[in-house]
Motif scaffolding. Structure first.
Motif, PDB file in Angstrom:
ATOM      1  N   PRO A 171       0.831  -1.216   0.000  1.00  0.00           N
ATOM      2  CA  PRO A 171       0.000   0.000   0.000  1.00  0.00           C
ATOM      3  C   PRO A 171       0.859   1.257   0.000  1.00  0.00           C
ATOM      4  N   THR A 172       0.359   2.305  -0.663  1.00  0.00           N
ATOM      5  CA  THR A 172       1.026   3.605  -0.610  1.00  0.00           C
ATOM      6  C   THR A 172       0.898   4.206   0.778  1.00  0.00           C
ATOM      7  N   ALA A 173      -0.240   3.945   1.432  1.00  0.00           N
ATOM      8  CA  ALA A 173      -0.484   4.406   2.802  1.00  0.00           C
ATOM      9  C   ALA A 173      -1.398   3.404   3.475  1.00  0.00           C
ATOM     10  N   GLY A 174      -1.436   3.451   4.804  1.00  0.00           N
ATOM     11  CA  GLY A 174      -2.261   2.524   5.556  1.00  0.00           C
ATOM     12  C   GLY A 174      -1.521   1.239   5.856  1.00  0.00           C
ATOM     13  N   GLY A 175      -2.196   0.330   6.538  1.00  0.00           N
ATOM     14  CA  GLY A 175      -1.530  -0.904   6.920  1.00  0.00           C
ATOM     15  C   GLY A 175      -2.481  -2.069   7.055  1.00  0.00           C
ATOM     16  N   ILE A 176      -1.895  -3.267   7.174  1.00  0.00           N
ATOM     17  CA  ILE A 176      -2.643  -4.513   7.300  1.00  0.00           C
ATOM     18  C   ILE A 176      -2.172  -5.234   8.556  1.00  0.00           C
ATOM     19  N   ARG A 177      -3.135  -5.722   9.321  1.00  0.00           N
ATOM     20  CA  ARG A 177      -2.838  -6.501  10.512  1.00  0.00           C
ATOM     21  C   ARG A 177      -3.391  -7.901  10.330  1.00  0.00           C
ATOM     22  N   TYR A 178      -2.567  -8.886  10.684  1.00  0.00           N
ATOM     23  CA  TYR A 178      -2.985 -10.278  10.635  1.00  0.00           C
ATOM     24  C   TYR A 178      -2.900 -10.842  12.049  1.00  0.00           C
ATOM     25  N   ASP A 179      -4.000 -11.413  12.521  1.00  0.00           N
ATOM     26  CA  ASP A 179      -4.066 -11.900  13.907  1.00  0.00           C
ATOM     27  C   ASP A 179      -3.648 -10.820  14.898  1.00  0.00           C
ATOM     28  N   GLY A 180      -4.038  -9.584  14.603  1.00  0.00           N
ATOM     29  CA  GLY A 180      -3.790  -8.487  15.527  1.00  0.00           C
ATOM     30  C   GLY A 180      -2.407  -7.884  15.447  1.00  0.00           C
ATOM     31  N   ARG A 181      -1.543  -8.411  14.582  1.00  0.00           N
ATOM     32  CA  ARG A 181      -0.183  -7.899  14.476  1.00  0.00           C
ATOM     33  C   ARG A 181       0.053  -7.305  13.091  1.00  0.00           C
ATOM     34  N   PRO A 182       0.786  -6.183  13.024  1.00  0.00           N
ATOM     35  CA  PRO A 182       1.080  -5.581  11.712  1.00  0.00           C
ATOM     36  C   PRO A 182       1.825  -6.568  10.828  1.00  0.00           C
ATOM     37  N   HIS A 183       1.486  -6.560   9.529  1.00  0.00           N
ATOM     38  CA  HIS A 183       2.145  -7.480   8.606  1.00  0.00           C
ATOM     39  C   HIS A 183       2.382  -6.777   7.275  1.00  0.00           C
ATOM     40  N   THR A 184       3.572  -6.988   6.743  1.00  0.00           N
ATOM     41  CA  THR A 184       3.896  -6.466   5.415  1.00  0.00           C
ATOM     42  C   THR A 184       4.382  -7.613   4.538  1.00  0.00           C
ATOM     43  N   GLY A 185       4.241  -7.446   3.227  1.00  0.00           N
ATOM     44  CA  GLY A 185       4.705  -8.466   2.296  1.00  0.00           C
ATOM     45  C   GLY A 185       3.738  -9.629   2.191  1.00  0.00           C
ATOM     46  N   VAL A 186       4.182 -10.663   1.473  1.00  0.00           N
ATOM     47  CA  VAL A 186       3.344 -11.835   1.234  1.00  0.00           C
ATOM     48  C   VAL A 186       3.210 -12.638   2.524  1.00  0.00           C
ATOM     49  N   ASN A 187       1.978 -13.046   2.803  1.00  0.00           N
ATOM     50  CA  ASN A 187       1.681 -13.826   4.002  1.00  0.00           C
ATOM     51  C   ASN A 187       1.140 -15.182   3.574  1.00  0.00           C
ATOM     52  N   PRO A 188       1.845 -16.282   3.857  1.00  0.00           N
ATOM     53  CA  PRO A 188       1.364 -17.608   3.437  1.00  0.00           C
ATOM     54  C   PRO A 188      -0.036 -17.936   3.959  1.00  0.00           C
ATOM     55  N   ALA A 189      -0.413 -17.306   5.072  1.00  0.00           N
ATOM     56  CA  ALA A 189      -1.725 -17.585   5.654  1.00  0.00           C
ATOM     57  C   ALA A 189      -2.856 -16.880   4.915  1.00  0.00           C
ATOM     58  N   VAL A 190      -2.505 -16.003   3.978  1.00  0.00           N
ATOM     59  CA  VAL A 190      -3.507 -15.295   3.167  1.00  0.00           C
ATOM     60  C   VAL A 190      -3.202 -15.602   1.705  1.00  0.00           C
TER      61      VAL A 190
END
Length: 530
Positions: free
Chosen positions: A327-346
């Motif tokens: 993202p240019t701005a904003g963020g993604i959290r997985y299981d309540g924790r910030p995550h960047t890049g490819v996530n095997p769980a998604v």
């Protein structure tokens, strides 16, 4: 005199009989839809009307007469005069039908010159004229654009313009709206109806979408395994089908006004959360914001549907959720924790399994990639892949086959198996059933629902088909120009939409009742005039 007369048509490819003793007539100015599942022989019939099987090795029997031409007995020169001048065809994929190197107007002008021997100036003027006729804005300027500079709907309009250049008596439209969102689809169907009224041309519509047939034609011919199952007036065939197969086909059609099907039990556990997501492409004056300040949550076991027109930002949002686009701005959290890049769980299931599978590798090897990426031992990988193949309704013997050996629905099952290989908790499905016929579509949707219930998966279901989204979703987000304009429980949004844009989307969904379809078409026409 009939515009089209087909008698006992058979088309064989090697040992496969694709069309088996088909007969029908189409009167001048009338419209007939060939409806059926993939592989029923619809497109093969359409090709036979223009003699497109000549020289391919196919064996064609029976008789075909189109606009006074005996297609079977015609010389190559007579066939060339038939194609484009008396009968024209609009194919499913406009990108494969338009030359990427030449301007749209030049391509239309060339067709016109071939059949009329007109001057270059007259041919260019004719190209602009037919582009205006099909609703291309600023047609003179846009005639100089190349295909990649047009949207999907505009490319389809350009193909229709090319078909109209020589004022044919018959237009053959082969799945002309399959990849289009509901509003653009409605515009193309309205255009075909208006052109029939204005020119008196006949229409042969090939489609797997029964709703599209209800919107567009006078008669329906239902095909299965190359044969006619049922043939009659559209209101009769769709309203009171006589044959079990037709009833089965209609029963598989998702309804936008139907109650939501039973879905998995969702929990309150948030597995994926996006906050203030924004994505820009380009810089400076050319910068374009595809997703603009979107926040959403996805809970374990639920399905979040995301709908909107092409260009609304749906796919860009999905790719950010998976980590394929930062993202240019904003963020993604997985299981309540910030995550960047490819996530095997998604994981992601893509719209076009053909382009997402390597044609030079067996499907088993493609499914195995996530297992190798996390370091699984080779002796365990094949066994796990065989389990996954069987889990999605395929066979262990399919491991060593290649993508081209599978049908569209089977390839999509391979894509689902590959996504499951990483043991995900969230699967983002990007238009997973948009190119499938209704029965195959229903099977893939049912498979996703079954996997969700068994594995507790969360699904993000991105689609332009609002009926399918209602069928599978717990909650829905409606996107327009990169923003979520309305969201909430799916039944609430569908039954009592607040936003005019949501109402517009719902009003564009094809109706299976021809009378209701005509009323909606008249309402859209009045709105366009106003």
């Amino acid at each position: 005199m009939s515009l089209v007369e087909v008698t006992d048509l058979t088309v064989e490819f090697g040992s496969l009989r694709a069309v088996d003793g088909l007969s029908f007539r189409l009167a001048e100015g009338a419209a007939l839809a060939l409806v059926g599942e993939s592989g029923s022989g619809k497109s093969t019939v359409a090709g036979a009307l223009l003699g497109l099987h000549r020289g391919t090795g196919a064996r064609v029997g029976g008789s075909v007469h189109v606009a006074g031409t005996d297609v079977q007995q015609a010389s190559d020169g007579e066939l060339r005069r038939l194609r484009g001048a008396k009968a024209a065809m609009v194919f499913q994929d406009p990108l494969s039908s338009l030359d990427p190197y030449y301007a749209i107007g030049d391509q239309i002008a060339e067709v016109y010159r071939v059949h009329t021997r007109a001057s270059r100036r007259a041919a260019r003027a004719r190209a602009v004229e037919v582009l205006e006729r099909v609703g291309i804005p600023d047609a003179r300027r846009r005639s100089r654009s190349r295909p990649h500079e047009f949207s999907g709907g505009m490319r389809q309009r350009a193909l229709i313009a090319m078909a109209l250049a020589c004022e044919p008596d018959l237009l053959i439209a082969d799945e002309p709206t399959t990849a289009l969102d509901v509003t653009v689809q409605a515009q193309i169907l309205d255009l075909l109806h208006t052109l029939r009224e204005e020119t008196g041309m006949g229409l042969l519509l090939v489609t797997h979408d029964v709703g599209v047939a209800a919107e567009s034609v006078d008669e329906v011919l239902v095909m299965r395994h190359g044969k006619a199952v049922e043939h009659g007036p559209v209101g009769t065939v769709l309203g009171a089908p006589a044959q079990a197969y037709t009833r089965e086909l209609l029963g598989a059609v998702p309804r936008v006004d139907a109650p939501r099907a039973a879905v998995a039990e969702a929990s309150d556990e948030v597995v994926l959360e996006a906050t203030g997501l924004r994505r820009e492409f380009g810089r400076g004056r050319t910068a374009f914001t595809a997703v603009d300040d979107i926040s959403l949550t996805v809970r374990r076991g639920e399905t979040l549907g995301i709908v909107g027109e092409s260009g609304s930002g749906k796919t860009t949002l999905g790719r950010m959720l998976v980590g394929l686009l930062p993202p240019t701005a904003g963020g993604i959290r997985y299981d309540g924790r910030p995550h960047t890049g490819v996530n095997p769980a998604v994981q992601m299931v893509f719209q076009d399994p053909v382009s997402s599978l390597n044609p030079r590798r067996s499907v088993g090897e493609s499914i195995a990639d996530p297992l190798r990426a996390r370091g699984e031992h080779d002796e365990r990988i094949r066994g796990r892949v065989l389990e996954l193949l069987e889990r999605v309704g395929l066979e262990a013997a399919h491991y060593d086959r290649y993508p081209h050996e599978f049908s569209g629905g089977q390839r999509q099952r391979v894509g689902i198996a590959r996504a499951l290989a990483a043991d995900p908790r969230v699967i983002v499905c990007d238009e997973p059933v948009s190119a499938l016929d209704v029965t195959t579509q229903a099977q893939v949707v049912a498979l996703l629902g079954e996997l969700q219930r068994e594995l507790g998966l969360a699904l993000v279901f991105i689609a332009h088909d609002l009926a399918v989204v209602r069928q599978v979703s717990d909650r829905i987000a409606v996107m327009r120009r990169g923003q979520v304009v309305e969201s909430g429980p799916v039944d609430e949004v569908y039954d009592t939409p607040r936003e005019p844009y949501t109402k517009q989307l719902l009003a564009a969904v094809p109706a299976l009742d021809p009378e209701l379809a005509a009323q909606r078409r008249a309402a859209r026409r009045e709105l366009a005039v106003a």
